[in-house]
Design a protein around this motif. Structure first.
Motif, mmCIF file in Angstrom:
data_model
loop_
_atom_site.group_PDB
_atom_site.id
_atom_site.type_symbol
_atom_site.label_atom_id
_atom_site.label_comp_id
_atom_site.label_asym_id
_atom_site.label_seq_id
_atom_site.Cartn_x
_atom_site.Cartn_y
_atom_site.Cartn_z
ATOM 1 N N VAL A 24 -6.880 -51.293 73.276
ATOM 2 C CA VAL A 24 -6.407 -51.747 74.793
ATOM 3 C C VAL A 24 -7.540 -52.650 75.350
ATOM 4 N N GLU A 25 -6.956 -53.703 75.903
ATOM 5 C CA GLU A 25 -7.693 -54.851 76.296
ATOM 6 C C GLU A 25 -8.205 -54.647 77.774
ATOM 7 N N GLU A 26 -8.983 -55.334 78.446
ATOM 8 C CA GLU A 26 -9.456 -55.190 79.660
ATOM 9 C C GLU A 26 -8.575 -55.037 80.940
ATOM 10 N N ASP A 27 -7.321 -55.762 80.618
ATOM 11 C CA ASP A 27 -6.150 -55.637 81.641
ATOM 12 C C ASP A 27 -5.610 -54.480 81.629
ATOM 13 N N GLY A 28 -5.857 -53.511 80.342
ATOM 14 C CA GLY A 28 -4.994 -52.438 80.260
ATOM 15 C C GLY A 28 -3.690 -52.539 79.321
ATOM 16 N N SER A 29 -3.556 -53.733 79.012
ATOM 17 C CA SER A 29 -2.460 -54.144 77.915
ATOM 18 C C SER A 29 -2.994 -53.737 76.680
ATOM 19 N N CYS A 30 -2.153 -53.673 75.550
ATOM 20 C CA CYS A 30 -2.582 -52.945 74.392
ATOM 21 C C CYS A 30 -2.029 -54.095 73.225
ATOM 22 N N ARG A 31 -2.555 -53.981 72.007
ATOM 23 C CA ARG A 31 -2.113 -54.722 70.918
ATOM 24 C C ARG A 31 -2.416 -54.008 69.682
ATOM 25 N N GLU A 60 -6.656 -43.785 79.713
ATOM 26 C CA GLU A 60 -7.218 -43.939 80.889
ATOM 27 C C GLU A 60 -8.891 -43.715 80.870
ATOM 28 N N SER A 61 -9.346 -43.354 79.560
ATOM 29 C CA SER A 61 -10.792 -43.238 79.407
ATOM 30 C C SER A 61 -11.495 -44.667 79.839
ATOM 31 N N GLN A 79 4.173 -44.402 77.259
ATOM 32 C CA GLN A 79 5.438 -45.060 76.672
ATOM 33 C C GLN A 79 5.820 -46.335 77.573
ATOM 34 N N ASN A 80 5.425 -46.355 78.699
ATOM 35 C CA ASN A 80 5.521 -47.595 79.397
ATOM 36 C C ASN A 80 4.765 -48.787 79.259
ATOM 37 N N ILE A 81 3.723 -48.735 78.494
ATOM 38 C CA ILE A 81 2.692 -49.765 77.793
ATOM 39 C C ILE A 81 3.242 -50.381 76.519
ATOM 40 N N LEU A 82 3.637 -51.789 76.653
ATOM 41 C CA LEU A 82 3.965 -52.366 75.326
ATOM 42 C C LEU A 82 3.009 -52.757 74.676
ATOM 43 N N ILE A 83 3.062 -52.523 73.387
ATOM 44 C CA ILE A 83 2.022 -52.921 72.249
ATOM 45 C C ILE A 83 2.486 -54.035 71.521
#
Length: 89
Positions: A24-31, A60-61, A79-83
């Motif tokens: 999880v990146e600083e902006d909340g995006s995921c990779r 959310e942690s 589920q709404n977060i794109l990886i």
């Protein structure tokens, strides 16, 4: 290696596709994870070792300094977060 050392991702879990952890990146995006990050999560550490990976308990942690970034189990990503794919850049 002592019996008190453990890895975040076991050898068996490491074979699962897709890989069971993301970043999880600083902006909340995921990779997806880079190869070196996967190896880091598969390395065995003593629980008191300050060099062990920080793994979020949920999406959310936050870190002690209030940031959302960190390794997280894929199952905790909403589920709404794109990886997205990992990038070496």
């Amino acid at each position: 290696m002592t019996r008190f050392e453990f890895a975040v991702v076991s050898e068996q879990e490491a074979q699962i596709k897709p890989y069971p952890y993301v970043y999880v990146e600083e902006d909340g995006s995921c990779r997806e994870l880079l190869a070196g990050e996967r190896m880091y999560l598969q390395e065995r550490f003593h629980p008191g070792d300050g060099g062990r990976p920080y793994v979020k308990r949920s999406y959310e942690s936050l870190t002690p300094d209030g940031k959302i970034l960190g390794f997280c189990a894929r199952k905790y990503i909403p589920q709404n977060i794109l990886i997205v794919a990992a990038s070496e850049d």
